[in-house]
Design an enzyme around this catalytic site. Structure first.
Site, mmCIF file in Angstrom:
data_model
loop_
_atom_site.group_PDB
_atom_site.id
_atom_site.type_symbol
_atom_site.label_atom_id
_atom_site.label_comp_id
_atom_site.label_asym_id
_atom_site.label_seq_id
_atom_site.Cartn_x
_atom_site.Cartn_y
_atom_site.Cartn_z
ATOM 1 N N ALA A 33 50.155 -12.396 -6.245
ATOM 2 C CA ALA A 33 51.117 -13.185 -5.473
ATOM 3 C C ALA A 33 52.418 -12.438 -5.216
ATOM 4 O O ALA A 33 53.108 -12.705 -4.224
ATOM 5 C CB ALA A 33 51.409 -14.499 -6.197
ATOM 6 N N THR A 37 55.804 -12.367 -2.027
ATOM 7 C CA THR A 37 57.109 -13.012 -2.209
ATOM 8 C C THR A 37 58.107 -12.541 -1.161
ATOM 9 O O THR A 37 58.979 -13.313 -0.749
ATOM 10 C CB THR A 37 57.675 -12.744 -3.617
ATOM 11 N N ASP A 97 46.552 -16.408 0.789
ATOM 12 C CA ASP A 97 47.420 -16.608 1.957
ATOM 13 C C ASP A 97 46.894 -15.960 3.236
ATOM 14 O O ASP A 97 47.394 -16.228 4.323
ATOM 15 C CB ASP A 97 48.849 -16.128 1.675
ATOM 16 N N HIS A 114 39.977 -15.174 -4.827
ATOM 17 C CA HIS A 114 40.291 -16.596 -4.929
ATOM 18 C C HIS A 114 40.208 -17.292 -3.577
ATOM 19 O O HIS A 114 40.659 -18.420 -3.432
ATOM 20 C CB HIS A 114 41.675 -16.789 -5.557
ATOM 21 N N CYS A 122 30.147 -21.319 3.609
ATOM 22 C CA CYS A 122 28.927 -22.112 3.578
ATOM 23 C C CYS A 122 28.297 -22.045 2.190
ATOM 24 O O CYS A 122 28.084 -20.950 1.656
ATOM 25 C CB CYS A 122 27.938 -21.616 4.626
ATOM 26 N N CYS A 159 23.715 -21.800 9.737
ATOM 27 C CA CYS A 159 22.511 -22.367 9.106
ATOM 28 C C CYS A 159 22.548 -23.876 8.943
ATOM 29 O O CYS A 159 21.557 -24.471 8.505
ATOM 30 C CB CYS A 159 22.273 -21.701 7.749
#
Length: 253
Positions: A33, A37, A97, A114, A122, A159
């Site tokens: 992260a 910033t 992000d 993440h 899917c 699909c």
């Protein structure tokens, strides 16, 4: 602590990082992260981070813009430049992000461990699709793995399987394809640069250590100390964007 980390000036550390990067055969970057910033997105474990403030009983800081207004910063751009010069071989990111892909990183050389707030995944075929073209959050909600299925929500264009947000929430399984890629490139790395991560969130934080254990140089660029600073070959507690730009400038010279 080794003289490399303890005694070298900022400029000397920059020059050493440049030497290792230029001589690398498999450079890998790992971001958290903290690289975002400088784009205006709060981090999690910095002095005013989301979790830091929560633990103090304080509300999160209000952003000065919406997430859709956030733009990549000089740190993201420096990583793209390393890619464009053929130096960067792979990018592992903990961030959701989407700024790395927006900045110009190829989707072929990134594992977003993440997830990405702009992508749906899917559950059947594991393909990812742009959220904006498929999903109306006002009708179908966030679309998380644990969210209830709503009437008429779209299926996978490839699909027909169930689409969920690619964002990995607490308790969700990690995406296997991305984990496998991160493992492979961490083991292959001869230089791995951590940028803006406290290295406190597992299993993602294990990859820099895997690289180190397999003989890679480990460079950590993070405002605060991390629990793995003692394992690193170089540490920078200066601005990520400024440090990466300084490394690029030195490469140009």
């Amino acid at each position: 602590m080794s003289p490399t980390k303890q005694d070298l000036s900022y400029e000397e550390r920059i020059q050493l990082a440049v030497k290792w990067i230029q001589n690398s055969q498999h450079l890998v970057v790992f971001t958290g992260a903290g690289i975002s910033t400088e784009s205006g997105i709060p981090d999690y474990r910095g002095p005013d981070g989301v979790w830091t403030r929560r633990d103090k009983g304080l509300p999160p800081l209000k952003m000065k813009m919406t997430m859709d207004q956030v733009q990549p910063n000089s740190g993201h751009e420096a990583i793209v430049e390393l890619q464009n010069r053929g130096l960067l071989k792979f990018l592992i990111s903990q961030n959701v992000d989407g700024l790395h892909l927006r900045s110009g990183i190829s989707s072929e050389i990134i594992a977003e461990l993440h997830g990405n707030r702009h992508l749906m995944r899917c559950l059947t075929c594991d393909r990812q699709h742009p959220k904006d073209y498929l999903w109306d959050s006002t009708k179908w909600g966030n679309g998380y793995r644990t969210s209830p299925i709503r009437d008429n929500q779209p299926g996978c264009p490839a699909c027909g399987g169930r689409l969920i947000s690619s964002v990995v929430n607490f308790g969700d399984p990690m995406p296997q394809k991305e984990m496998d890629l991160a493992q492979h490139h961490s083991m292959a790395a001869d230089v791995l640069i951590v940028i803006g991560s406290s290295l406190a969130v597992m299993p993602a934080a294990s990859f820099p250590l895997i690289a180190k254990e397999n003989g890679s140089k480990l460079i950590i660029i993070n405002h605060q100390e991390t629990m793995y600073d003692s394992e690193a070959d170089l540490c920078f507690h200066e601005s990520a964007g400024a440090t990466l730009q300084a490394i690029l400038s030195a490469i140009n010279e």
